[in-house]
Design a protein around this motif. Structure first.
Motif, short mmCIF file in Angstrom:
data_model
loop_
_atom_site.label_atom_id
_atom_site.label_comp_id
_atom_site.label_asym_id
_atom_site.label_seq_id
_atom_site.Cartn_x
_atom_site.Cartn_y
_atom_site.Cartn_z
N UNK A 106 32.75 -73.19 21.60
CA UNK A 106 31.46 -72.51 21.46
C UNK A 106 30.44 -73.44 20.80
N UNK A 107 29.20 -73.01 20.78
CA UNK A 107 28.13 -73.86 20.25
C UNK A 107 28.24 -74.09 18.75
N UNK A 108 28.77 -73.08 18.03
CA UNK A 108 28.83 -73.16 16.58
C UNK A 108 30.22 -72.79 16.08
N UNK A 148 28.74 -79.72 18.76
CA UNK A 148 28.46 -81.04 19.34
C UNK A 148 28.56 -82.14 18.29
N UNK A 149 28.18 -81.81 17.04
CA UNK A 149 28.25 -82.82 15.98
C UNK A 149 29.71 -83.06 15.58
N UNK A 150 30.49 -82.00 15.53
CA UNK A 150 31.92 -82.15 15.26
C UNK A 150 32.56 -83.08 16.27
N UNK A 151 32.19 -82.93 17.53
CA UNK A 151 32.73 -83.80 18.57
C UNK A 151 32.26 -85.24 18.40
N UNK A 184 25.00 -88.67 10.77
CA UNK A 184 24.36 -88.46 12.07
C UNK A 184 23.28 -87.39 12.06
N UNK A 185 23.45 -86.38 11.22
CA UNK A 185 22.52 -85.25 11.19
C UNK A 185 22.27 -84.84 9.74
N UNK A 186 21.21 -84.07 9.55
CA UNK A 186 20.93 -83.53 8.22
C UNK A 186 21.97 -82.46 7.85
N UNK A 187 22.17 -82.30 6.56
CA UNK A 187 22.98 -81.20 6.03
C UNK A 187 22.04 -80.30 5.24
#
Length: 515
Positions: free
Chosen positions: A79-81, A155-158, A182-185
């Motif tokens: 899923x997305x999240x 997607x970030x986990x991947x 890679x992304x903000x937290x």
């Protein structure tokens, strides 16, 4: 309809609150989710979920590690999240709008990969609102509290390669650092009555020595995680690589060492500290006591007893010098002491602690053994002042050696922990070269971290020498700054040191780019 979320949590047949956790998921205002349980669930729980038309799976624990279980759970649905509830040690109860809130957070912050939120801590009938810290590049501590509930973009986990199943202890730490690359937290904060969930647990005051009880294997894994992170963001300092300073000082000093003590309103302790200086095997030293409580501070009267004309004056012992200022600022005290020092080296001593008799001798041996050493850090024992005024060694706390420091990687590993050891000893010329100690001019600093900032800076220019035998005694007492201090004060202090870490990391990235 919103995108699907996978909710991952740990099942517990012995936790009386587990049914409340499950019910809080069922009660979510956002219904577009499915559930993965780590561990078998009861038939009663399964029936309840089926009754509410909720899609779920559970995975067998068997002999799998935490990392392997988490990896498997997060791979059940694509899923997305993912909403991960870490209820392994303490029950977690979601607020009804929690999932919906996280989804809105993701919609508003497309550049963020991980979200966490302030929470309520419930102990019996008392509820405390826990306000967490906002994430930034300097939050590389492995003990950073970001709560028990985490909302991730799939997607970030991947992109980060998923859960690293080779890890045993620092799985979430590794994921957080990889996500931050890679992304903000993003933290979702609470003003009041705005927490996203409740944790059922006992709140306890934080003990700054708790980390000593964690095993060596835990420390080594944490070091590997942070070192790999620093390499990926280009903030890693390789062995033997040092910055070059444009400032050089070469003063003339008549003594070997100046022991500098900043102190305010502690007349009951200062005598013990002074006596430990005068008992040193090396006599070519002095003590500079900088009293920061102004002319009415009673500490100064105790110090004068050891000075010429005082009832405890002994001309055969190292000189005791007194400087009185009216500003309670530890860094300022240290800088004034360094500016007035007759000794070539500064040795740290807190007003309520003691030096072992051979402390200065051992420090000088390290400096004399290698001219590339710019700082020497010792090891210490922890003592306790009892109600009758006597001192007792706390044998349940091992000698604090900070042996997580190594010649090759200590200055990188130091970024994840809050201390380097004591006493800290520095050539006075290098203190000046580094621009002196912080005087609370670092963001969030309030008489805290001035020495930590100095260690980090010096390690970029010079080798750090270590002494692993105890040469210092930390005295714990009810008024001490390291005695079971509150969570709120710990968080304030962490804010200060994390900001220092941020500047250090950015400075090292800049250095590596030039190099």
């Amino acid at each position: 309809m919103s995108e699907l979320t996978t909710i991952v949590l740990h099942s517990s047949q012995t936790d009386g609150f587990f049914s409340n956790t499950v019910q809080s998921i069922i009660d979510q205002s956002e219904k577009n989710y499915n559930i993965v349980f780590i561990g078998e669930i009861s038939g009663e729980t399964a029936s309840l979920l089926n009754k509410n038309n909720i899609d779920f799976e559970w995975i067998a624990i068997d002999d799998k590690s935490y990392a392997e279980l988490l990896y498997e759970a997060m791979e059940q649905y694509f899923n997305s999240f993912i909403l991960y509830i870490d209820n392994r040690k303490h029950p977690v109860i979601l607020k009804e709008a929690a999932l919906e809130g996280f989804i809105f957070g993701a919609e508003r912050n497309p550049s963020a990969g991980l979200f966490y939120a302030d929470y309520d801590l419930k102990k019996n009938d008392d509820i405390k609102e826990v306000h967490l810290l906002n994430h930034h590049i300097g939050r590389v501590r492995d003990n950073l509290d970001i709560g028990k509930v985490f909302f991730l973009r799939r997607e970030v986990l991947d992109l980060v390669g998923g859960v690293d199943t080779s890890l045993k202890y620092k799985v979430k730490y590794d994921l957080r650092l990889k996500f931050s690359e890679l992304f903000n937290i993003v933290r979702i904060s609470n003003k009041y009555s705005g927490s996203f969930y409740t944790v059922i647990a006992e709140s306890k005051e934080t003990n700054v020595f708790d980390y000593l009880l964690s095993g060596k294997d835990v420390q080594l894994e944490a070091e590997k995680v942070v070192t790999d992170h620093l390499k990926r963001i280009n903030a890693y300092l390789a062995p033997g690589v040092f910055m070059e300073s444009d400032n050089e000082y070469e003063g003339e000093y008549s003594l070997k060492v100046s022991v500098i003590i900043p102190v305010g309103h502690r007349p009951e302790f200062i005598a013990t500290a002074i006596q430990s200086i005068q008992a040193q095997t090396v006599k070519d030293i002095e003590a500079i006591i900088v009293v920061n409580g102004g002319k009415d501070d009673p500490t100064a009267d105790v110090v004068r007893k050891y000075m010429k004309g005082g009832e405890l004056y002994d001309p055969s012992k190292p000189e005791i010098r007194l400087i009185v200022i009216d500003i309670n600022n530890i860094g300022l005290c240290l800088n004034i002491g360094a500016k007035n020092a007759k000794g070539k080296y500064y040795v740290q001593l807190d007003s309520d602690d003691r030096l072992k008799p051979d402390a200065v001798e051992k420090v000088l041996e390290v400096f004399n053994s290698d001219d590339k050493v710019g700082m020497v850090i010792g090891s210490y024992e922890v003592w306790e002042k009892l109600d009758d005024g006597s001192l007792k060694r706390m044998k349940d706390i091992p000698v604090v050696t900070h042996d997580e420091w190594t010649d090759d990687n200590g200055r990188n590993n130091l970024l994840r922990i809050n201390g380097a050891g004591a006493p800290r000893c520095i050539p006075i010329d290098i203190i000046k070269e580094m621009g002196y100690f912080s005087i609370n001019d670092d963001a969030y600093a309030r008489n805290y971290g001035e020495d930590y900032e100095m260690v980090l800076k010096i390690s970029e220019y010079y080798k750090i020498g270590r002494i692993y035998d105890p040469i210092y005694e930390v005295i714990r007492h009810s008024g001490g700054t390291d005695h079971a201090i509150s969570d709120d004060l710990i968080m304030r202090n962490d804010e200060a040191k994390d900001d220092m870490r941020k500047h250090v990391i950015l400075r090292r990235i800049g250095f590596n780019k030039k190099d």
